[in-house]
Scaffold this motif. Structure first.
Motif, PDB file in Angstrom:
ATOM      1  N   PHE A  23     -14.217   2.725  11.733  1.00  0.00           N
ATOM      2  CA  PHE A  23     -13.763   2.885  10.357  1.00  0.00           C
ATOM      3  C   PHE A  23     -14.480   1.867   9.484  1.00  0.00           C
ATOM      4  N   PRO A  24     -14.782   2.193   8.243  1.00  0.00           N
ATOM      5  CA  PRO A  24     -15.288   1.156   7.327  1.00  0.00           C
ATOM      6  C   PRO A  24     -14.201   0.106   7.122  1.00  0.00           C
ATOM      7  N   LEU A  25     -14.629  -1.094   6.863  1.00  0.00           N
ATOM      8  CA  LEU A  25     -13.644  -2.138   6.574  1.00  0.00           C
ATOM      9  C   LEU A  25     -12.913  -1.862   5.275  1.00  0.00           C
ATOM     10  N   LEU A  26     -13.645  -1.323   4.310  1.00  0.00           N
ATOM     11  CA  LEU A  26     -13.051  -1.023   3.003  1.00  0.00           C
ATOM     12  C   LEU A  26     -13.485   0.356   2.529  1.00  0.00           C
ATOM     13  N   LEU A  27     -12.547   1.087   1.957  1.00  0.00           N
ATOM     14  CA  LEU A  27     -12.851   2.349   1.300  1.00  0.00           C
ATOM     15  C   LEU A  27     -12.561   2.171  -0.187  1.00  0.00           C
ATOM     16  N   ARG A  28     -13.335   2.813  -1.008  1.00  0.00           N
ATOM     17  CA  ARG A  28     -13.091   2.760  -2.449  1.00  0.00           C
ATOM     18  C   ARG A  28     -12.463   4.077  -2.873  1.00  0.00           C
ATOM     19  N   VAL A  29     -11.326   3.987  -3.510  1.00  0.00           N
ATOM     20  CA  VAL A  29     -10.662   5.147  -4.102  1.00  0.00           C
ATOM     21  C   VAL A  29     -10.525   4.830  -5.584  1.00  0.00           C
ATOM     22  N   GLY A  30     -11.381   5.467  -6.371  1.00  0.00           N
ATOM     23  CA  GLY A  30     -11.443   5.106  -7.790  1.00  0.00           C
ATOM     24  C   GLY A  30     -11.919   3.678  -7.900  1.00  0.00           C
ATOM     25  N   SER A  31     -11.170   2.866  -8.601  1.00  0.00           N
ATOM     26  CA  SER A  31     -11.557   1.457  -8.759  1.00  0.00           C
ATOM     27  C   SER A  31     -10.864   0.545  -7.745  1.00  0.00           C
ATOM     28  N   ARG A  32     -10.062   1.121  -6.851  1.00  0.00           N
ATOM     29  CA  ARG A  32      -9.294   0.326  -5.900  1.00  0.00           C
ATOM     30  C   ARG A  32      -9.961   0.305  -4.530  1.00  0.00           C
ATOM     31  N   HIS A  81      -5.312  12.442   5.884  1.00  0.00           N
ATOM     32  CA  HIS A  81      -3.934  12.531   5.400  1.00  0.00           C
ATOM     33  C   HIS A  81      -3.568  11.318   4.543  1.00  0.00           C
ATOM     34  N   GLU A  82      -3.874  10.139   5.061  1.00  0.00           N
ATOM     35  CA  GLU A  82      -3.532   8.916   4.328  1.00  0.00           C
ATOM     36  C   GLU A  82      -4.379   8.747   3.072  1.00  0.00           C
ATOM     37  N   LEU A  83      -5.632   9.193   3.112  1.00  0.00           N
ATOM     38  CA  LEU A  83      -6.460   9.164   1.902  1.00  0.00           C
ATOM     39  C   LEU A  83      -5.890  10.070   0.823  1.00  0.00           C
ATOM     40  N   LEU A  84      -5.337  11.205   1.216  1.00  0.00           N
ATOM     41  CA  LEU A  84      -4.701  12.096   0.243  1.00  0.00           C
ATOM     42  C   LEU A  84      -3.501  11.409  -0.407  1.00  0.00           C
ATOM     43  N   HIS A  85      -2.716  10.694   0.404  1.00  0.00           N
ATOM     44  CA  HIS A  85      -1.618   9.901  -0.174  1.00  0.00           C
ATOM     45  C   HIS A  85      -2.168   8.858  -1.140  1.00  0.00           C
ATOM     46  N   ALA A  86      -3.230   8.164  -0.734  1.00  0.00           N
ATOM     47  CA  ALA A  86      -3.805   7.105  -1.569  1.00  0.00           C
ATOM     48  C   ALA A  86      -4.306   7.662  -2.892  1.00  0.00           C
ATOM     49  N   VAL A  87      -5.073   8.740  -2.842  1.00  0.00           N
ATOM     50  CA  VAL A  87      -5.632   9.329  -4.066  1.00  0.00           C
ATOM     51  C   VAL A  87      -4.512   9.781  -5.003  1.00  0.00           C
ATOM     52  N   SER A  88      -3.511  10.461  -4.453  1.00  0.00           N
ATOM     53  CA  SER A  88      -2.441  10.954  -5.317  1.00  0.00           C
ATOM     54  C   SER A  88      -1.565   9.821  -5.853  1.00  0.00           C
ATOM     55  N   ASP A  89      -1.225   8.860  -4.989  1.00  0.00           N
ATOM     56  CA  ASP A  89      -0.390   7.737  -5.436  1.00  0.00           C
ATOM     57  C   ASP A  89      -1.109   6.872  -6.465  1.00  0.00           C
ATOM     58  N   LEU A  90      -2.352   6.507  -6.165  1.00  0.00           N
ATOM     59  CA  LEU A  90      -3.095   5.632  -7.074  1.00  0.00           C
ATOM     60  C   LEU A  90      -3.496   6.355  -8.359  1.00  0.00           C
ATOM     61  N   GLY A  91      -3.582   7.678  -8.299  1.00  0.00           N
ATOM     62  CA  GLY A  91      -3.887   8.468  -9.488  1.00  0.00           C
ATOM     63  C   GLY A  91      -2.672   8.743 -10.358  1.00  0.00           C
ATOM     64  N   GLY A  92      -1.516   8.269  -9.920  1.00  0.00           N
ATOM     65  CA  GLY A  92      -0.309   8.420 -10.730  1.00  0.00           C
ATOM     66  C   GLY A  92       0.395   9.758 -10.572  1.00  0.00           C
ATOM     67  N   SER A  93      -0.013  10.554  -9.593  1.00  0.00           N
ATOM     68  CA  SER A  93       0.625  11.846  -9.343  1.00  0.00           C
ATOM     69  C   SER A  93       0.938  11.989  -7.856  1.00  0.00           C
ATOM     70  N   PRO A  94       1.901  11.213  -7.362  1.00  0.00           N
ATOM     71  CA  PRO A  94       2.201  11.258  -5.934  1.00  0.00           C
ATOM     72  C   PRO A  94       2.576  12.666  -5.473  1.00  0.00           C
ATOM     73  N   LEU A  95       2.005  13.068  -4.362  1.00  0.00           N
ATOM     74  CA  LEU A  95       2.289  14.366  -3.778  1.00  0.00           C
ATOM     75  C   LEU A  95       3.398  14.225  -2.736  1.00  0.00           C
ATOM     76  N   SER A  96       4.136  15.296  -2.543  1.00  0.00           N
ATOM     77  CA  SER A  96       5.154  15.289  -1.487  1.00  0.00           C
ATOM     78  C   SER A  96       4.462  15.354  -0.126  1.00  0.00           C
TER      79      SER A  96
END
Length: 124
Positions: A23-32, A81-96
């Protein structure tokens, strides 16, 4: 902000040769930046041991934990799966969880069925 992956169909690799995925040590999702670790999800305590992944905001920042001992394909799906949570949560639209599972299943199947198209996303 957090999400967890629980799937009873994921089992540890039973063969003697495990496929190691780096795994990469760090992933970038948007600016995070999100640290990815092969580590048991923190919610795996007591009777609740079926979780295989988790996205969480910790004191040190954002983190995705993927349970060790999974085969490469399972690790990849848990990370997706966890990236989908990250993108939706950090984008302000958390998915169920149901929505994330639907996207994981569709995108995961697409990646398996069309690896060349999936790889083309990373080409300049």
């Amino acid at each position: 902000m957090s999400g967890t992956a629980a799937n009873p169909t994921f089992t540890p690799c039973k063969d003697s040769v495990k496929v190691h995925m780096r795994f990469p040590l760090l992933l970038r999702v948007g600016s995070r930046l999100i640290k990815v670790r092969l580590k048991e999800p923190s919610a795996n305590t007591g009777k609740n041991r079926e979780l295989v992944g988790e996205f969480a905001h910790t004191d040190a920042g954002y983190e995705i934990r993927v349970a060790p001992g999974l085969c490469r394909r399972e690790r990849s799906l848990v990370l997706l799966h966890e990236l989908l949570h990250a993108v939706s949560d950090l984008g302000g639209s958390p998915l169920s969880e149901r929505q994330v599972l639907a996207l994981e299943n569709g995108l995961g199947a697409f990646a398996v069925d069309h690896p060349d198209v999936w790889k083309s996303f990373s080409k300049p």
